[in-house]
Write a protein that holds these residues in place. Sequence first.
Motif, PDB file in Angstrom:
ATOM      1  N   ILE A 265       0.849  -1.183   0.000  1.00  0.00           N
ATOM      2  CA  ILE A 265       0.000   0.000   0.000  1.00  0.00           C
ATOM      3  C   ILE A 265       0.889   1.239   0.000  1.00  0.00           C
ATOM      4  CG2 ILE A 265      -1.836  -1.219   1.230  1.00  0.00           C
ATOM      5  CD1 ILE A 265      -1.015   0.442   3.730  1.00  0.00           C
ATOM      6  N   LEU A 266       0.267   2.401  -0.238  1.00  0.00           N
ATOM      7  CA  LEU A 266       1.005   3.658  -0.276  1.00  0.00           C
ATOM      8  C   LEU A 266       0.685   4.474   0.967  1.00  0.00           C
ATOM      9  CD1 LEU A 266       2.901   5.418  -1.985  1.00  0.00           C
ATOM     10  CD2 LEU A 266       0.865   6.454  -3.023  1.00  0.00           C
ATOM     11  N   THR A 267       1.725   4.864   1.701  1.00  0.00           N
ATOM     12  CA  THR A 267       1.576   5.679   2.903  1.00  0.00           C
ATOM     13  C   THR A 267       2.341   6.985   2.720  1.00  0.00           C
ATOM     14  OG1 THR A 267       3.563   4.903   4.065  1.00  0.00           O
ATOM     15  CG2 THR A 267       1.587   3.515   4.215  1.00  0.00           C
ATOM     16  N   ALA A 268       2.268   7.843   3.717  1.00  0.00           N
ATOM     17  CA  ALA A 268       2.992   9.115   3.654  1.00  0.00           C
ATOM     18  C   ALA A 268       4.502   8.893   3.615  1.00  0.00           C
ATOM     19  CB  ALA A 268       2.625   9.975   4.861  1.00  0.00           C
ATOM     20  N   GLN A 269       4.941   7.726   4.084  1.00  0.00           N
ATOM     21  CA  GLN A 269       6.374   7.400   4.071  1.00  0.00           C
ATOM     22  C   GLN A 269       6.783   6.596   2.836  1.00  0.00           C
ATOM     23  OE1 GLN A 269       4.409   6.798   7.010  1.00  0.00           O
ATOM     24  NE2 GLN A 269       5.013   8.898   7.541  1.00  0.00           N
ATOM     25  N   GLY A 270       5.838   6.327   1.964  1.00  0.00           N
ATOM     26  CA  GLY A 270       6.138   5.560   0.758  1.00  0.00           C
ATOM     27  C   GLY A 270       5.439   4.214   0.763  1.00  0.00           C
ATOM     28  N   ILE A 271       5.967   3.280  -0.012  1.00  0.00           N
ATOM     29  CA  ILE A 271       5.365   1.958  -0.123  1.00  0.00           C
ATOM     30  C   ILE A 271       5.577   1.180   1.166  1.00  0.00           C
ATOM     31  CG2 ILE A 271       5.463  -0.252  -1.332  1.00  0.00           C
ATOM     32  CD1 ILE A 271       6.358   1.277  -3.818  1.00  0.00           C
TER      33      ILE A 271
ATOM     34  N   TYR B 214      -3.501   7.162 -12.077  1.00  0.00           N
ATOM     35  CA  TYR B 214      -4.698   7.785 -11.495  1.00  0.00           C
ATOM     36  C   TYR B 214      -4.242   8.614 -10.305  1.00  0.00           C
ATOM     37  CZ  TYR B 214      -4.050   3.875  -8.277  1.00  0.00           C
ATOM     38  OH  TYR B 214      -3.506   2.978  -7.398  1.00  0.00           O
ATOM     39  N   GLY B 215      -5.084   9.460  -9.795  1.00  0.00           N
ATOM     40  CA  GLY B 215      -4.720  10.292  -8.666  1.00  0.00           C
ATOM     41  C   GLY B 215      -4.493   9.479  -7.403  1.00  0.00           C
ATOM     42  N   GLN B 216      -3.382   9.725  -6.720  1.00  0.00           N
ATOM     43  CA  GLN B 216      -3.070   9.036  -5.469  1.00  0.00           C
ATOM     44  C   GLN B 216      -2.942  10.042  -4.330  1.00  0.00           C
ATOM     45  OE1 GLN B 216       0.431   6.912  -7.032  1.00  0.00           O
ATOM     46  NE2 GLN B 216      -0.698   4.991  -6.859  1.00  0.00           N
ATOM     47  N   ARG B 217      -3.041   9.564  -3.122  1.00  0.00           N
ATOM     48  CA  ARG B 217      -3.084  10.466  -1.980  1.00  0.00           C
ATOM     49  C   ARG B 217      -1.726  11.078  -1.653  1.00  0.00           C
ATOM     50  NH1 ARG B 217      -4.712   9.350   4.354  1.00  0.00           N
ATOM     51  NH2 ARG B 217      -5.081  11.530   4.879  1.00  0.00           N
ATOM     52  N   PHE B 218      -0.657  10.318  -1.826  1.00  0.00           N
ATOM     53  CA  PHE B 218       0.663  10.780  -1.410  1.00  0.00           C
ATOM     54  C   PHE B 218       1.620  10.865  -2.592  1.00  0.00           C
ATOM     55  CE2 PHE B 218      -1.026   8.365   2.275  1.00  0.00           C
ATOM     56  CZ  PHE B 218      -1.156   9.424   3.167  1.00  0.00           C
ATOM     57  N   GLY B 219       2.495  11.860  -2.548  1.00  0.00           N
ATOM     58  CA  GLY B 219       3.560  11.976  -3.528  1.00  0.00           C
ATOM     59  C   GLY B 219       3.137  12.671  -4.810  1.00  0.00           C
ATOM     60  N   LYS B 220       4.125  13.127  -5.555  1.00  0.00           N
ATOM     61  CA  LYS B 220       3.870  13.800  -6.831  1.00  0.00           C
ATOM     62  C   LYS B 220       3.941  12.842  -8.004  1.00  0.00           C
ATOM     63  CE  LYS B 220       5.725  18.248  -5.241  1.00  0.00           C
ATOM     64  NZ  LYS B 220       6.751  19.308  -5.483  1.00  0.00           N
ATOM     65  N   ASP B 221       4.748  11.819  -7.878  1.00  0.00           N
ATOM     66  CA  ASP B 221       4.915  10.851  -8.962  1.00  0.00           C
ATOM     67  C   ASP B 221       4.009   9.646  -8.719  1.00  0.00           C
ATOM     68  OD1 ASP B 221       6.882  12.430 -10.156  1.00  0.00           O
ATOM     69  OD2 ASP B 221       8.443  11.526  -8.891  1.00  0.00           O
ATOM     70  N   PHE B 222       3.444   9.121  -9.796  1.00  0.00           N
ATOM     71  CA  PHE B 222       2.569   7.966  -9.698  1.00  0.00           C
ATOM     72  C   PHE B 222       3.361   6.731  -9.262  1.00  0.00           C
ATOM     73  CE2 PHE B 222       0.532   4.202 -11.643  1.00  0.00           C
ATOM     74  CZ  PHE B 222      -0.688   4.262 -10.981  1.00  0.00           C
ATOM     75  N   VAL B 223       2.806   5.986  -8.314  1.00  0.00           N
ATOM     76  CA  VAL B 223       3.434   4.763  -7.810  1.00  0.00           C
ATOM     77  C   VAL B 223       2.631   3.568  -8.308  1.00  0.00           C
ATOM     78  CG1 VAL B 223       4.114   3.452  -5.762  1.00  0.00           C
ATOM     79  CG2 VAL B 223       4.251   5.964  -5.760  1.00  0.00           C
TER      80      VAL B 223
ATOM     81  N   THR C 199      -3.254   0.729  10.059  1.00  0.00           N
ATOM     82  CA  THR C 199      -2.408   1.230   8.974  1.00  0.00           C
ATOM     83  C   THR C 199      -3.253   1.669   7.793  1.00  0.00           C
ATOM     84  OG1 THR C 199      -0.601  -0.231   9.652  1.00  0.00           O
ATOM     85  CG2 THR C 199      -0.500   0.675   7.429  1.00  0.00           C
ATOM     86  N   LEU C 200      -4.279   0.888   7.454  1.00  0.00           N
ATOM     87  CA  LEU C 200      -5.161   1.264   6.355  1.00  0.00           C
ATOM     88  C   LEU C 200      -5.917   2.553   6.679  1.00  0.00           C
ATOM     89  CD1 LEU C 200      -6.654  -2.198   5.282  1.00  0.00           C
ATOM     90  CD2 LEU C 200      -4.916  -0.838   4.090  1.00  0.00           C
ATOM     91  N   GLN C 201      -6.351   2.709   7.912  1.00  0.00           N
ATOM     92  CA  GLN C 201      -7.045   3.929   8.305  1.00  0.00           C
ATOM     93  C   GLN C 201      -6.130   5.143   8.188  1.00  0.00           C
ATOM     94  OE1 GLN C 201      -8.367   2.604  12.245  1.00  0.00           O
ATOM     95  NE2 GLN C 201     -10.481   2.871  11.586  1.00  0.00           N
ATOM     96  N   THR C 202      -4.886   4.987   8.605  1.00  0.00           N
ATOM     97  CA  THR C 202      -3.932   6.092   8.536  1.00  0.00           C
ATOM     98  C   THR C 202      -3.603   6.444   7.092  1.00  0.00           C
ATOM     99  OG1 THR C 202      -2.946   5.446  10.653  1.00  0.00           O
ATOM    100  CG2 THR C 202      -1.636   6.861   9.217  1.00  0.00           C
ATOM    101  N   ALA C 203      -3.391   5.427   6.264  1.00  0.00           N
ATOM    102  CA  ALA C 203      -2.994   5.663   4.880  1.00  0.00           C
ATOM    103  C   ALA C 203      -4.149   6.139   4.005  1.00  0.00           C
ATOM    104  CB  ALA C 203      -2.391   4.387   4.292  1.00  0.00           C
ATOM    105  N   TYR C 204      -5.340   5.610   4.247  1.00  0.00           N
ATOM    106  CA  TYR C 204      -6.441   5.852   3.306  1.00  0.00           C
ATOM    107  C   TYR C 204      -7.684   6.481   3.930  1.00  0.00           C
ATOM    108  CZ  TYR C 204      -3.744   2.934   0.121  1.00  0.00           C
ATOM    109  OH  TYR C 204      -2.752   2.430  -0.695  1.00  0.00           O
ATOM    110  N   GLY C 205      -7.618   6.794   5.216  1.00  0.00           N
ATOM    111  CA  GLY C 205      -8.793   7.369   5.856  1.00  0.00           C
ATOM    112  C   GLY C 205      -9.259   8.667   5.224  1.00  0.00           C
ATOM    113  N   GLY C 206      -8.343   9.399   4.595  1.00  0.00           N
ATOM    114  CA  GLY C 206      -8.704  10.671   3.960  1.00  0.00           C
ATOM    115  C   GLY C 206      -9.010  10.569   2.483  1.00  0.00           C
ATOM    116  N   THR C 207      -9.071   9.348   1.955  1.00  0.00           N
ATOM    117  CA  THR C 207      -9.361   9.179   0.520  1.00  0.00           C
ATOM    118  C   THR C 207     -10.865   9.290   0.270  1.00  0.00           C
ATOM    119  OG1 THR C 207      -9.467   6.775   0.785  1.00  0.00           O
ATOM    120  CG2 THR C 207      -7.332   7.729   0.158  1.00  0.00           C
ATOM    121  N   PRO C 208     -11.252   9.552  -0.974  1.00  0.00           N
ATOM    122  CA  PRO C 208     -12.670   9.786  -1.269  1.00  0.00           C
ATOM    123  C   PRO C 208     -13.591   8.619  -0.939  1.00  0.00           C
ATOM    124  CG  PRO C 208     -11.297  10.574  -3.079  1.00  0.00           C
ATOM    125  CD  PRO C 208     -10.387   9.825  -2.149  1.00  0.00           C
ATOM    126  N   TYR C 209     -13.092   7.379  -1.020  1.00  0.00           N
ATOM    127  CA  TYR C 209     -14.005   6.238  -0.918  1.00  0.00           C
ATOM    128  C   TYR C 209     -13.646   5.255   0.206  1.00  0.00           C
ATOM    129  CZ  TYR C 209     -15.902   7.818  -5.346  1.00  0.00           C
ATOM    130  OH  TYR C 209     -16.496   8.576  -6.340  1.00  0.00           O
TER     131      TYR C 209
END
Length: 218
Positions: free
Chosen positions: A45-51, A188-197, A87-97
């Motif tokens: 998964i993708l987190t604020a610290q990376g993969i 597609y748009g991702q929550r963290f980072g400028k480059d697509f992972v 971990t999923l809540q921290t990484a994706y809790g702010g995502t649209p879905y």
Amino acid sequence: MSDLLFETQYHPPIAFFAELAHADALWLETHDHYRKQTYRNRCLILTAQGIKPLTVPVIDGNRSEKVLSSLIEIDYRQNWRHQHWRTLQTAYGGTPYFEYYADYLHDIYQQKPALLFELNLALLRFYCRCLRLRQPIHLTSGYHTGEEVGSGAPGQPATPAPLDRRDWLTPKATTDEPGPDRTSVPAYGQRFGKDFVSGLSILDLLFMQGPAAGSFLT
């Protein structure tokens, strides 16, 4: 199109479903020997610290490679469910879905299946519903050797062998090695980072794109 043969995977990578979207049916290998450090018990998964990898612990891991994948037991002595969910809540809790799918995923965790295969199959069926993938899912009755998987009615030809994708995808997303899991899905748009992972779990696409996620697989 043709049938596909895969091993079960924990929150499979997006490339798994991109392949399935173009198949007639999916065969899941039930008689292979379990292999460590594969998608069978981990996802990326993708987190604020990376993969970040999430790994499901299994019982008797030292000898697990001698056990059928379909018989591998999950080790609930470790508090991995809580850790994964936080971990999923921290990484994706702010995502649209995230909230759209969170309760369904949480229910699967709460069922506490004994076998890794059962957990992976429950997750797979859930994701197929979310992505509107209606291909039938079959389980192999013996180790698949690349031959035809069965015979039809009397006088009818045998079923052609599926395209073998067992261990075709590997969780080596921390390297720059090219691979099918890095090239098969448009950005597609991702929550963290400028480059697509690329090379991430279907969770990343689903939490970001919701019901539109399936359109990225074709």
